[in-house]
Write a protein that holds these residues in place. Structure first.
Motif, PDB file in Angstrom:
ATOM      1  N   LEU A 110       1.183  -1.119   0.032  1.00 42.26           N
ATOM      2  CA  LEU A 110       0.152   0.029  -0.197  1.00 42.26           C
ATOM      3  C   LEU A 110       1.135   1.171   0.199  1.00 42.26           C
ATOM      4  O   LEU A 110       0.341   2.441  -0.086  1.00 42.26           O
ATOM      5  CB  LEU A 110      -0.938   0.036   1.541  1.00 42.26           C
ATOM      6  N   ALA A 111       2.356   1.089  -0.423  1.00 41.08           N
ATOM      7  CA  ALA A 111       2.801   1.921  -0.037  1.00 41.08           C
ATOM      8  C   ALA A 111       2.432   3.265  -0.917  1.00 41.08           C
ATOM      9  O   ALA A 111       2.876   4.394  -1.004  1.00 41.08           O
ATOM     10  CB  ALA A 111       4.274   2.192  -0.644  1.00 41.08           C
ATOM     11  N   PHE A 148      -0.880  16.392  -5.135  1.00 36.23           N
ATOM     12  CA  PHE A 148      -2.071  15.814  -5.479  1.00 36.23           C
ATOM     13  C   PHE A 148      -3.138  16.117  -4.692  1.00 36.23           C
ATOM     14  O   PHE A 148      -3.905  16.526  -5.980  1.00 36.23           O
ATOM     15  CB  PHE A 148      -2.086  14.113  -4.627  1.00 36.23           C
ATOM     16  N   TRP A 149      -2.936  16.918  -3.766  1.00 37.90           N
ATOM     17  CA  TRP A 149      -3.772  17.587  -3.350  1.00 37.90           C
ATOM     18  C   TRP A 149      -4.646  18.590  -3.910  1.00 37.90           C
ATOM     19  O   TRP A 149      -5.534  19.286  -4.323  1.00 37.90           O
ATOM     20  CB  TRP A 149      -4.088  17.634  -1.644  1.00 37.90           C
ATOM     21  N   LYS A 150      -3.732  19.567  -4.393  1.00 30.10           N
ATOM     22  CA  LYS A 150      -3.467  20.512  -5.501  1.00 30.10           C
ATOM     23  C   LYS A 150      -4.664  20.382  -6.697  1.00 30.10           C
ATOM     24  O   LYS A 150      -5.175  20.883  -6.609  1.00 30.10           O
ATOM     25  CB  LYS A 150      -2.502  21.112  -5.436  1.00 30.10           C
ATOM     26  N   VAL A 151      -3.535  19.008  -6.965  1.00 28.44           N
ATOM     27  CA  VAL A 151      -4.577  18.927  -8.680  1.00 28.44           C
ATOM     28  C   VAL A 151      -6.181  18.241  -8.312  1.00 28.44           C
ATOM     29  O   VAL A 151      -7.165  18.649  -8.946  1.00 28.44           O
ATOM     30  CB  VAL A 151      -3.681  17.944  -9.165  1.00 28.44           C
ATOM     31  N   LEU A 172       0.616   8.749  -1.762  1.00 27.82           N
ATOM     32  CA  LEU A 172      -0.782   9.777  -2.310  1.00 27.82           C
ATOM     33  C   LEU A 172      -0.838  10.703  -1.313  1.00 27.82           C
ATOM     34  O   LEU A 172      -1.814  11.624  -2.097  1.00 27.82           O
ATOM     35  CB  LEU A 172      -1.858   8.889  -3.024  1.00 27.82           C
ATOM     36  N   ILE A 173      -1.823  10.366   0.135  1.00 20.07           N
ATOM     37  CA  ILE A 173      -2.150  10.281   0.404  1.00 20.07           C
ATOM     38  C   ILE A 173      -0.883  11.998   1.625  1.00 20.07           C
ATOM     39  O   ILE A 173      -1.669  12.528   1.832  1.00 20.07           O
ATOM     40  CB  ILE A 173      -2.439   9.781   1.539  1.00 20.07           C
ATOM     41  N   SER A 174       0.024  11.327   1.278  1.00 25.36           N
ATOM     42  CA  SER A 174       0.899  12.592   2.091  1.00 25.36           C
ATOM     43  C   SER A 174       1.279  13.343   0.506  1.00 25.36           C
ATOM     44  O   SER A 174       2.430  14.534   0.748  1.00 25.36           O
ATOM     45  CB  SER A 174       2.269  11.736   2.757  1.00 25.36           C
ATOM     46  N   TYR A 207      -7.363   5.193 -10.456  1.00 27.05           N
ATOM     47  CA  TYR A 207      -8.351   4.357  -8.791  1.00 27.05           C
ATOM     48  C   TYR A 207      -9.405   5.242  -7.954  1.00 27.05           C
ATOM     49  O   TYR A 207     -10.480   5.499  -8.461  1.00 27.05           O
ATOM     50  CB  TYR A 207      -8.160   3.457  -8.029  1.00 27.05           C
ATOM     51  N   VAL A 208      -8.509   6.405  -7.880  1.00 24.96           N
ATOM     52  CA  VAL A 208      -9.197   8.042  -6.946  1.00 24.96           C
ATOM     53  C   VAL A 208     -10.432   8.313  -7.654  1.00 24.96           C
ATOM     54  O   VAL A 208     -11.422   8.758  -7.387  1.00 24.96           O
ATOM     55  CB  VAL A 208      -8.121   8.672  -6.457  1.00 24.96           C
TER      56      VAL A 208
END
Length: 295
Positions: free
Chosen positions: A57-58, A69-72, A63-65, A272-273
């Protein structure tokens, strides 16, 4: 059941299977297998050339950190909120106008639909010229009113609104055509009865047009949201995700991870997100549709 009838039924099933086979194989090879392969890759580290290493799950944890990703993700939501409501309202207004018996209405319908069948690359390049700060058409028009236009596509403030305007213009004709088909399916007798009762234009629109157009509206909303979450072409051509990632969206970031940074394992979780976001939004819309869609 006679043997002759059994033979006829068997032959029918056989030919049905034969005609469905190409579509089934296409779905299997180009959709189902890639989806399963990308799901497996989301648990690995692979650069397209070297060995595939299992990392569990790395990739999802990274992705969470990942602040990018959060910006896009926010940019994708911003783009969706900008294109969907405005695009639906404007296309509905156009459909109502072009549903009337006016001279040359078929020409106007064709003109508004023309951007839909135009190449996205060509449209993006034309709008790049329109937004050009030195010799673009938009800033020239603004200068006529003594307004200094911004550097649209190189401004972190104006780049995303510029892309949103282009996308609305590009997809306007498709939604307009759907609404037009829905409007023409509403019997004129409802409006005649409403006029006899003394109903005005707004009453006819709110009590007849909108309720009877709600199935079409529901379809347009769903398709517009799905398309907005999957935007890529105009972003890639017009801004490349810049400036400072102000226009980078989920699909663009997925593309960069997969084919620019060669991190296939890190790109797959983004896909998948995106899938789960579209799935959840669609599911919510389906549940809420029972409250306002009239069938």
């Amino acid at each position: 059941m006679t043997k002759k009838l059994e033979k006829i039924i068997y032959n029918n099933y056989f030919w049905v299977a034969i005609f469905l086979l190409p579509n089934f194989l296409g779905f299997l090879i180009f959709i189902l297998l890639p989806v399963l392969a990308s799901f497996g890759l989301s648990f690995t580290k692979w650069d397209l050339l070297g060995e595939i290493n299992f990392v569990g799950l790395a990739n999802y944890q990274n992705l969470i950190s990942d602040s990018t990703f959060w910006k896009v993700l926010w940019n994708t939501i911003y783009y969706t909120l900008g294109t969907v409501p405005l695009g639906i309202i404007i296309s509905l207004m156009l459909a109502i106008i072009l549903n009337k018996k006016i001279k040359g209405v078929k020409i106007f319908r064709a003109v508004y639909f023309l951007p839909v069948i135009s190449s996205t690359v060509a449209v993006a390049m034309v709008w790049q010229w329109i937004y050009n700060p030195q010799f673009g058409l938009l800033n020239y028009i603004l200068s006529l009113f003594n307004i200094t236009g911004p550097s649209w596509l190189t401004s972190t403030t104006w780049a995303m609104p510029a892309v949103i305007i282009t996308s609305i213009w590009k997809g306007l004709g498709f939604n307009m055509l759907l609404f037009l088909a829905g409007l023409q399916g509403i019997p004129n007798t409802y409006y005649e009865a409403a006029e006899i009762d003394g109903a005005g234009s707004w009453a006819k629109f709110s009590k007849i047009t909108l309720p009877l157009l709600s199935p079409t509206m529901f379809f347009v909303i769903i398709m517009s949201i799905i398309n907005s979450f999957q935007v890529f072409d105009q972003i890639y051509i017009m801004t490349g995700g810049g400036p400072a990632r102000s226009t980078s969206v989920l699909v663009h970031y997925l593309y960069q991870n997969a084919f620019e940074y060669f991190r296939m394992g890190q790109a797959s979780p983004i896909a998948y997100v995106l899938f789960f976001l579209v799935f959840i939004v669609t599911l919510v819309q389906l549940r809420n549709s029972k409250k306002w869609v009239v069938y």
